[in-house]
Design a protein around this motif. Structure first.
Motif, PDB file in Angstrom:
ATOM      1  N   VAL A   4       0.846  -1.192   0.000  1.00  0.00           N
ATOM      2  CA  VAL A   4       0.000   0.000   0.000  1.00  0.00           C
ATOM      3  C   VAL A   4       0.879   1.240   0.000  1.00  0.00           C
ATOM      4  N   ASP A 124       2.714   2.983  -9.689  1.00  0.00           N
ATOM      5  CA  ASP A 124       2.497   1.646 -10.250  1.00  0.00           C
ATOM      6  C   ASP A 124       3.184   0.539  -9.447  1.00  0.00           C
ATOM      7  N   ASP A 127      -0.080  -2.058  -4.894  1.00  0.00           N
ATOM      8  CA  ASP A 127      -1.365  -2.688  -5.169  1.00  0.00           C
ATOM      9  C   ASP A 127      -2.505  -1.709  -4.904  1.00  0.00           C
ATOM     10  N   VAL A 128      -2.324  -0.863  -3.900  1.00  0.00           N
ATOM     11  CA  VAL A 128      -3.326   0.136  -3.529  1.00  0.00           C
ATOM     12  C   VAL A 128      -2.608   1.432  -3.192  1.00  0.00           C
ATOM     13  N   VAL A 130      -3.331   5.076  -1.426  1.00  0.00           N
ATOM     14  CA  VAL A 130      -4.258   5.846  -0.602  1.00  0.00           C
ATOM     15  C   VAL A 130      -3.768   7.285  -0.549  1.00  0.00           C
ATOM     16  N   ARG A 170      -5.628   9.036  -9.987  1.00  0.00           N
ATOM     17  CA  ARG A 170      -4.679   7.927  -9.970  1.00  0.00           C
ATOM     18  C   ARG A 170      -4.661   7.189  -8.634  1.00  0.00           C
ATOM     19  N   ALA A 171      -5.358   7.736  -7.639  1.00  0.00           N
ATOM     20  CA  ALA A 171      -5.420   7.076  -6.331  1.00  0.00           C
ATOM     21  C   ALA A 171      -6.555   6.058  -6.308  1.00  0.00           C
ATOM     22  N   ASP A 172      -6.358   4.972  -5.580  1.00  0.00           N
ATOM     23  CA  ASP A 172      -7.406   3.967  -5.436  1.00  0.00           C
ATOM     24  C   ASP A 172      -8.392   4.355  -4.331  1.00  0.00           C
ATOM     25  N   VAL A 173      -7.876   5.035  -3.313  1.00  0.00           N
ATOM     26  CA  VAL A 173      -8.695   5.484  -2.185  1.00  0.00           C
ATOM     27  C   VAL A 173      -8.309   6.921  -1.869  1.00  0.00           C
ATOM     28  N   ARG A 198      -8.652  -7.061   2.369  1.00  0.00           N
ATOM     29  CA  ARG A 198      -8.158  -7.301   1.010  1.00  0.00           C
ATOM     30  C   ARG A 198      -6.882  -8.132   1.040  1.00  0.00           C
TER      31      ARG A 198
END
Length: 203
Positions: A4, A124, A127-128, A130, A170-173, A198
């Protein structure tokens, strides 16, 4: 192991989120701490810096004189690029060591706290990702009220970073820090629980 990336522009509240996660048992690999370790006395990176700019960037004890080095690299983009070419690989090697140590301990989740994650092109690698964010005017107020900065200096620091709006896509959260400290802590706990789920689902 779920990797993360935790990031956020200055005064957004990233460090507060990292503190909450650490209290909940997270392994936090802190980019600023790694950067300090990378140039400790006796390291190849510090030797390379001294070879590049001379011993006057060292203090009397042989440690890096950060103020002296800043005077050089902030005024010279080429010098800053040379410094980054020395420090960044050393930091990356230390980060990989911490990842391997976490994996050896059987951890299923590790967090890399990287203020300039997007700026240095590392998104990149995770995986995540934030992102902790707050409106620019709110961040300005925090810099002035909480850190005692001059408003003009605070504006320059904010302007020097990539606009957070560009990071959202571009952020997942995205953790929006627009309420109280307690509100942010509650949001951070919720996100951490989801990340743990997860990581567990990956086996």
């Amino acid at each position: 192991m779920l990797k993360v990336g935790l990031t956020g522009n200055i005064a957004a509240g990233k460090s507060s989120v990292a503190d909450v996660w650490r209290d909940m048992g997270a392994t936090i690999v802190d980019a600023d701490e790694l950067a300090r370790r990378a140039v400790e006395p006796g390291t190849p990176a510090l030797a390379a810096i001294a070879a590049e700019w001379g011993t006057w960037v060292l203090d009397e004890a042989g440690a890096l004189d950060r103020a002296a080095l800043r005077q050089i690299v902030f005024a010279d983009p080429e010098a800053r690029a040379r410094l980054e070419s020395i420090v960044h690989p050393a930091v990356a090697a230390l980060r990989d060591e911490d990842y391997r140590a976490a994996a050896a301990r059987g951890e299923s989740l590790v967090v890399a706290d990287i203020p300039l994650l997007f700026e240095v092109g590392m998104a990149d690698e995770f995986d995540v990702v934030v992102l902790v964010d707050a409106p620019e005017e709110m961040r300005l107020q925090r810099l002035v009220a909480d850190r005692g900065l001059d408003p003009d200096e605070a504006r320059r620091m904010i302007a020097a970073q990539m606009p957070s709006e560009l990071k959202h896509a571009r952020a997942d959260v995205v953790l929006h820090n627009t309420g109280t400290r307690g509100d942010l802590q509650d949001k951070a706990r919720d996100v951490w629980r989801e990340l743990v789920k997860r990581a567990g689902a990956r086996g």
